[in-house]
Write an enzyme that holds these catalytic residues in place. Structure first.
Site, PDB file in Angstrom:
ATOM      1  N   ARG A  59       0.920  -1.191  -0.133  1.00  0.00           N
ATOM      2  CA  ARG A  59       0.118   0.079   0.013  1.00  0.00           C
ATOM      3  C   ARG A  59       0.916   1.282   0.117  1.00  0.00           C
ATOM      4  O   ARG A  59       1.215   1.776   0.988  1.00  0.00           O
ATOM      5  CB  ARG A  59      -0.832  -0.073   1.102  1.00  0.00           C
ATOM      6  CG  ARG A  59      -1.958   1.061   1.338  1.00  0.00           C
ATOM      7  CD  ARG A  59      -2.889   0.989   0.205  1.00  0.00           C
ATOM      8  NE  ARG A  59      -3.796  -0.365   0.495  1.00  0.00           N
ATOM      9  CZ  ARG A  59      -4.639  -0.747  -0.441  1.00  0.00           C
ATOM     10  NH1 ARG A  59      -4.705  -0.258  -1.711  1.00  0.00           N
ATOM     11  NH2 ARG A  59      -5.046  -1.958  -0.393  1.00  0.00           N
ATOM     12  N   ARG A  85       2.195  -7.192  -9.328  1.00  0.00           N
ATOM     13  CA  ARG A  85       2.631  -6.415  -8.519  1.00  0.00           C
ATOM     14  C   ARG A  85       2.849  -7.388  -6.949  1.00  0.00           C
ATOM     15  O   ARG A  85       3.322  -6.897  -6.039  1.00  0.00           O
ATOM     16  CB  ARG A  85       1.401  -5.535  -7.586  1.00  0.00           C
ATOM     17  CG  ARG A  85       0.119  -6.010  -7.470  1.00  0.00           C
ATOM     18  CD  ARG A  85      -1.001  -5.214  -7.154  1.00  0.00           C
ATOM     19  NE  ARG A  85      -2.327  -5.416  -6.745  1.00  0.00           N
ATOM     20  CZ  ARG A  85      -3.155  -5.027  -6.217  1.00  0.00           C
ATOM     21  NH1 ARG A  85      -3.049  -3.553  -5.525  1.00  0.00           N
ATOM     22  NH2 ARG A  85      -4.307  -5.279  -6.031  1.00  0.00           N
ATOM     23  N   HIS A 155       0.255   3.190 -10.474  1.00  0.00           N
ATOM     24  CA  HIS A 155      -0.681   3.347  -9.369  1.00  0.00           C
ATOM     25  C   HIS A 155      -0.150   4.080  -8.393  1.00  0.00           C
ATOM     26  O   HIS A 155      -0.075   3.899  -7.268  1.00  0.00           O
ATOM     27  CB  HIS A 155      -1.376   2.032  -8.815  1.00  0.00           C
ATOM     28  CG  HIS A 155      -2.583   2.175  -8.297  1.00  0.00           C
ATOM     29  ND1 HIS A 155      -2.777   2.930  -6.940  1.00  0.00           N
ATOM     30  CD2 HIS A 155      -3.739   1.394  -8.339  1.00  0.00           C
ATOM     31  CE1 HIS A 155      -3.818   2.747  -6.617  1.00  0.00           C
ATOM     32  NE2 HIS A 155      -4.668   1.793  -7.522  1.00  0.00           N
ATOM     33  N   ASP A 199     -13.071   8.120  -6.800  1.00  0.00           N
ATOM     34  CA  ASP A 199     -12.421   6.857  -7.578  1.00  0.00           C
ATOM     35  C   ASP A 199     -13.073   7.047  -9.210  1.00  0.00           C
ATOM     36  O   ASP A 199     -14.110   6.780  -9.585  1.00  0.00           O
ATOM     37  CB  ASP A 199     -12.942   5.482  -7.090  1.00  0.00           C
ATOM     38  CG  ASP A 199     -12.179   4.473  -7.670  1.00  0.00           C
ATOM     39  OD1 ASP A 199     -11.299   4.627  -8.643  1.00  0.00           O
ATOM     40  OD2 ASP A 199     -12.200   3.235  -6.986  1.00  0.00           O
ATOM     41  N   GLU A 258      -2.886   8.502 -11.196  1.00  0.00           N
ATOM     42  CA  GLU A 258      -2.185   7.044 -11.773  1.00  0.00           C
ATOM     43  C   GLU A 258      -1.987   7.449 -13.302  1.00  0.00           C
ATOM     44  O   GLU A 258      -3.128   7.766 -14.027  1.00  0.00           O
ATOM     45  CB  GLU A 258      -3.134   5.888 -11.543  1.00  0.00           C
ATOM     46  CG  GLU A 258      -3.485   5.870 -10.029  1.00  0.00           C
ATOM     47  CD  GLU A 258      -4.553   4.771  -9.784  1.00  0.00           C
ATOM     48  OE1 GLU A 258      -4.681   3.763 -10.565  1.00  0.00           O
ATOM     49  OE2 GLU A 258      -5.052   4.842  -8.759  1.00  0.00           O
TER      50      GLU A 258
HETATM   51  O1  TA6 Z   1      -7.149   2.920  -8.833  1.00  0.00           O
HETATM   52  C1  TA6 Z   1      -8.231   2.873  -7.784  1.00  0.00           C
HETATM   53  C2  TA6 Z   1      -8.434   1.569  -7.572  1.00  0.00           C
HETATM   54  O2  TA6 Z   1      -8.681   0.692  -8.593  1.00  0.00           O
HETATM   55  C3  TA6 Z   1      -9.790   1.687  -6.469  1.00  0.00           C
HETATM   56  O3  TA6 Z   1     -10.905   1.236  -6.977  1.00  0.00           O
HETATM   57  C4  TA6 Z   1      -9.271   1.062  -5.323  1.00  0.00           C
HETATM   58  O4  TA6 Z   1     -10.031   0.050  -4.802  1.00  0.00           O
HETATM   59  C5  TA6 Z   1      -7.674   1.117  -5.149  1.00  0.00           C
HETATM   60  O5  TA6 Z   1      -7.333   1.099  -6.701  1.00  0.00           O
HETATM   61  C6  TA6 Z   1      -6.887   0.081  -4.458  1.00  0.00           C
HETATM   62  O6  TA6 Z   1      -6.994  -1.366  -4.956  1.00  0.00           O
HETATM   63  P1  TA6 Z   1      -6.193  -2.450  -4.229  1.00  0.00           P
HETATM   64  O7  TA6 Z   1      -6.432  -3.589  -5.047  1.00  0.00           O
HETATM   65  O8  TA6 Z   1      -4.746  -1.971  -4.153  1.00  0.00           O
HETATM   66  O9  TA6 Z   1      -6.570  -2.230  -2.721  1.00  0.00           O
END
Ligand code: TA6
Length: 283
Positions: A59, A85, A155, A199, A258
Site C-alpha cells: 500500500r 504487483r 498506480h 475513484d 495514476e
Molecule cells: O485505482 C483505484 C483503485 O482501482 C480503487 O478502485 C481502489 O480500490 C484502489 O485502486 C486500490 O486497489 P487495491 O487492490 O490495491 O486495494
C-alpha cells in the site's frame, strides 16, 4: 546504488545520488520512495501499515497494475489489478546515465502459473531512472504468436501535507467515469478537489498533470507518455478504515494520480512488438 538488502525477507534496492534518494522493492517491481535532495518530504506515500499479503500489492509507492487494471472484466475470481504487483522481479541491469542519474531495469516473464491466469507469452521491463525527476517506464513485450490487449497502471500514491489543501490541475473539462457512482460519465469543471471518496477514470487527458499542495507549498508534476487516461483515487475515511494496511487517518496524507491505460484506453500489442507506458514525476 547498493546491493539488495533484505527487509523482512524482501529484497530492497536503495539508491542515493547527487539528485535524490529512492528505494525499490523487487517484490512487485515496486518503487517505494522517491525524495529529491531539495525536498524535505518524500514525493511518494508509503503506508506505515503496508505489509505483504498474498495476492495483494504494497500500500503506497508505485504499484504496477498489469495486464488488467481493476477487477478482471469477465472473471471476478481473478486478482484485482492483475498479478505482477505481487511477484518477484529480477534485476536486468543497473547503470548511470551521462547526466549522472541512476538507472535500473527490472524484468518479469510469463510462467506456467501466470499462463493459468492469462494465457499469453510476454516479457515486462520496468525501466527506472532516478535523477531530480523520477522516470518509470513500463515496457510490455508480446513474445507469443497472437496479439493481446492490456489495461495497466502505474498506480502512484503521492504524499501530501493534507488532502484538504490538494488541487489536481490539468483535468478541467475532461470526461471521467465515476466509479463511486456506479460508472456514470461526468465532466470535470475546474480543478479536482477531494472532500469525499473519489475513484475516477479520466479520459483523453493531457500529458501533463500537477498536484498542488498548499499545506506543504509544493507542486508535483506528472508527465505521462503512452497514456490517454488517468485515475484519481482517494478512499476517504470510511473506506480507508476497512483497509488493514492503511491507518485510519492515512487518507488525509495521500492521493493516487495514476498514469494508466484504463477504461476505453486499452492497448493492443502485436507479436514481436512492445509498448511503453511512462510516468515522470518531479517537484
Ligand atoms: O485505482 C483505484 C483503485 O482501482 C480503487 O478502485 C481502489 O480500490 C484502489 O485502486 C486500490 O486497489 P487495491 O487492490 O490495491 O486495494
Amino acid at each position: 546504488i547498493s546491493v539488495p538488502e533484505e527487509v523482512e525477507g524482501f529484497p530492497i534496492i536503495q539508491i542515493e545520488n547527487n539528485f535524490a534518494k529512492a528505494t525499490i522493492a523487487l517484490y512487485g517491481g515496486h518503487v517505494l520512495s522517491f525524495q529529491p535532495m531539495t525536498e524535505a518530504e518524500d514525493l511518494l506515500f508509503l503506508s506505515e501499515s503496508a505489509r505483504i499479503q498474498a495476492g495483494k500489492g504494497l500500500r503506497g509507492g508505485i504499484p504496477v497494475c498489469w495486464p488488467w487494471f481493476g477487477p478482471h472484466p469477465e472473471d471476478s475470481t481473478l486478482p484485482s489489478h492483475g498479478f505482477v504487483r505481487n511477484r518477484f522481479w529480477s534485476v536486468l541491469s543497473t547503470g548511470t546515465t551521462p547526466g549522472g542519474e541512476t538507472q535500473i531495469q527490472l524484468g518479469l516473464t510469463d510462467t506456467p502459473e501466470t499462463r493459468e491466469l492469462w494465457p499469453h507469452a510476454w516479457e515486462l521491463v520496468i525501466d527506472i531512472v532516478v535523477g531530480d525527476t523520477l522516470t518509470v517506464g513500463l515496457i510490455t513485450r508480446n513474445q507469443g504468436n497472437e496479439p493481446f490487449t492490456i489495461t495497466q497502471a502505474l498506480h502512484t500514491y503521492f504524499q501530501v501535507g493534507n488532502i484538504d489543501g490538494v488541487r489536481i490541475l490539468g483535468l478541467d473539462r475532461t470526461e471521467y467515469i465515476d466509479k463511486v457512482e456506479g460508472g456514470v460519465q461526468k465532466s470535470q469543471a475546474g480543478v479536482v478537489e477531494i472532500d469525499s471518496e473519489v475513484d475516477r477514470i479520466y479520459m483523453n487527458v493531457p500529458p501533463k498533470l500537477a498536484i498542488d499542495d498548499s499545506t506543504w507549498k509544493r507542486q508535483i508534476q506528472i508527465l505521462s507518455k503512452g497514456s490517454s487516461s488517468a485515475v484519481v483515487w482517494n478512499p476517504w475515511s470510511e473506506k480507508a478504515a476497512k483497509f488493514a494496511d492503511l491507518s485510519d487517518d492515512d487518507y488525509l496524507r495521500f492521493v493516487c494520480v495514476e498514469t494508466t491505460n484504463a477504461g476505453p484506453d486499452q492497448i493492443e500489442v502485436f507479436p514481436g512488438h512492445e509498448y511503453r507506458l511512462e510516468s515522470k514525476i518531479r517537484n
